[in-house]
Motif scaffolding. Sequence first.
Motif, PDB file in Angstrom:
ATOM      1  N   SER A 103      93.497  29.216 -14.177  1.00  0.00           N
ATOM      2  CA  SER A 103      93.989  28.768 -13.115  1.00  0.00           C
ATOM      3  C   SER A 103      93.077  27.227 -13.839  1.00  0.00           C
ATOM      4  N   LYS A 109      96.268  25.928 -16.733  1.00  0.00           N
ATOM      5  CA  LYS A 109      97.594  25.237 -16.047  1.00  0.00           C
ATOM      6  C   LYS A 109      97.122  24.276 -15.300  1.00  0.00           C
ATOM      7  N   THR A 144      99.101  26.904  -8.848  1.00  0.00           N
ATOM      8  CA  THR A 144      99.232  27.199 -10.593  1.00  0.00           C
ATOM      9  C   THR A 144     100.491  28.077 -10.862  1.00  0.00           C
ATOM     10  N   TYR A 149     102.956  26.532 -12.962  1.00  0.00           N
ATOM     11  CA  TYR A 149     102.224  25.464 -14.180  1.00  0.00           C
ATOM     12  C   TYR A 149     102.073  26.852 -15.272  1.00  0.00           C
ATOM     13  N   GLN A 150     102.566  26.174 -16.071  1.00  0.00           N
ATOM     14  CA  GLN A 150     102.167  27.584 -17.340  1.00  0.00           C
ATOM     15  C   GLN A 150     100.499  26.063 -18.258  1.00  0.00           C
ATOM     16  N   ALA A 151      99.799  28.266 -18.356  1.00  0.00           N
ATOM     17  CA  ALA A 151      98.027  27.295 -19.086  1.00  0.00           C
ATOM     18  C   ALA A 151      98.628  26.394 -20.273  1.00  0.00           C
ATOM     19  N   SER A 185      97.421  36.730 -12.683  1.00  0.00           N
ATOM     20  CA  SER A 185      97.687  36.841 -13.585  1.00  0.00           C
ATOM     21  C   SER A 185      98.758  37.600 -14.072  1.00  0.00           C
TER      22      SER A 185
END
Length: 313
Positions: free
Chosen positions: A18, A21, A152, A155-157, A196
């Motif tokens: 997270s 992200k 979260t 968004y992609q990390a 995740s």
Amino acid sequence: MAKILVIAEHNGTALNPSTAKCVACATQIEGADIDVAVLGGSVAGLAAEAAQISGISRVLTVELADNDPAIAAIWAPQIVAMAADYSHVFGPSTAFGKDLMPRVAALLGVNQISDIMSVDGSHRFKRPIYAGNAIVSVEAPTDSVVVATIRTASYQAAEGGNSAPVDSASIDVELPAHTRFVELQTGTSDRPDLQSAVKVVAGGRALGSEENFGLIDKLADKLGAAIGSSRAAVDAGYVPPETQVGQTGQIIAPDLYIAIGISGAIQHITGIKDAGTIVAINKDEEAPIFEVADIGLVGDLFALVPELTDALG
Ligand SMILES: Cc1cc2nc3c(=O)[nH]c(=O)nc-3n(C[C@H](O)[C@H](O)[C@H](O)COP(=O)(O)OP(=O)(O)OC[C@H]3O[C@@H](n4cnc5c(N)ncnc54)[C@H](O)[C@@H]3O)c2cc1C
């Protein structure tokens, strides 16, 4: 220029995805200068991990025995002290962030913006409302610090590869004594973490019992997937609450989500809106889950799931 402080979420030994992200969201603000704050009891390893996140300028550490484990009431005043140097303070919309960030906002006397899913400007954001059935644009005042949680699942990390400097922050605030850590009770499982996981197999009320939920376990084992559930399955006691997906459970974005015997109520769907491929198994071809499913299998789960599990070898 926006100066953003991202609060790192971690379990004491590793950063939660997270954090990267939240950084990915922060980088959407043009020209933003982004720091990551790592609070904890012993944070050298965590800070080194955070320093690798691309797009950040600096890692700020606050190492204090009282900061381990993370207690929102203890962390919040320290973050408030750090916030004086920032225009924005971001945390994740995980259980951790939902616990912590409202305290930060309240102590700063500002409204929190919850669940940012996209950035339209330094003070203008989009967020879901009505269980994700509508998206609203919100504008924060520019004369006070923006405290926000980041959705979260949107968004992609941010990638690694950075080597940002690590500085230790000196904070002089009185820590509250009214809240203390007593005990942490967690389930132990070798399965991937639901939040995740790349693949999730979820079961609903139709499973009918805790014992029958073993069908979901077997399929998940074959796929290396995490276990999810509907609220009805949790309320019936088939599975523990931490498996619940949806508005009042976890919002997840796996590549593959298999919903078995789940009708597809809006409160459930809001938890899987960002999933890659959704597969649904339901005996009712009119079930709403099929409106969002990429692949639908109409039939009795008690026949289809063992067949599918066997086919995976
Ligand atoms: C404020 C609020 C928040 C909520 N938050 C959440 C949340 O976070 N997550 C959540 O999941 N729900 C949530 N709910 C509850 C939600 O509205 C639904 O009641 C719940 O999701 C239904 O769970 P289900 O799909 O397992 O059960 P049901 O709706 O009963 O659906 C069971 C499905 O299984 C199918 N089925 C039955 N037998 C078989 C079989 N043998 N083979 C194949 N299919 C079969 C049926 O056709 C049906 O579609 C919330 C509700 C409220 C009011």
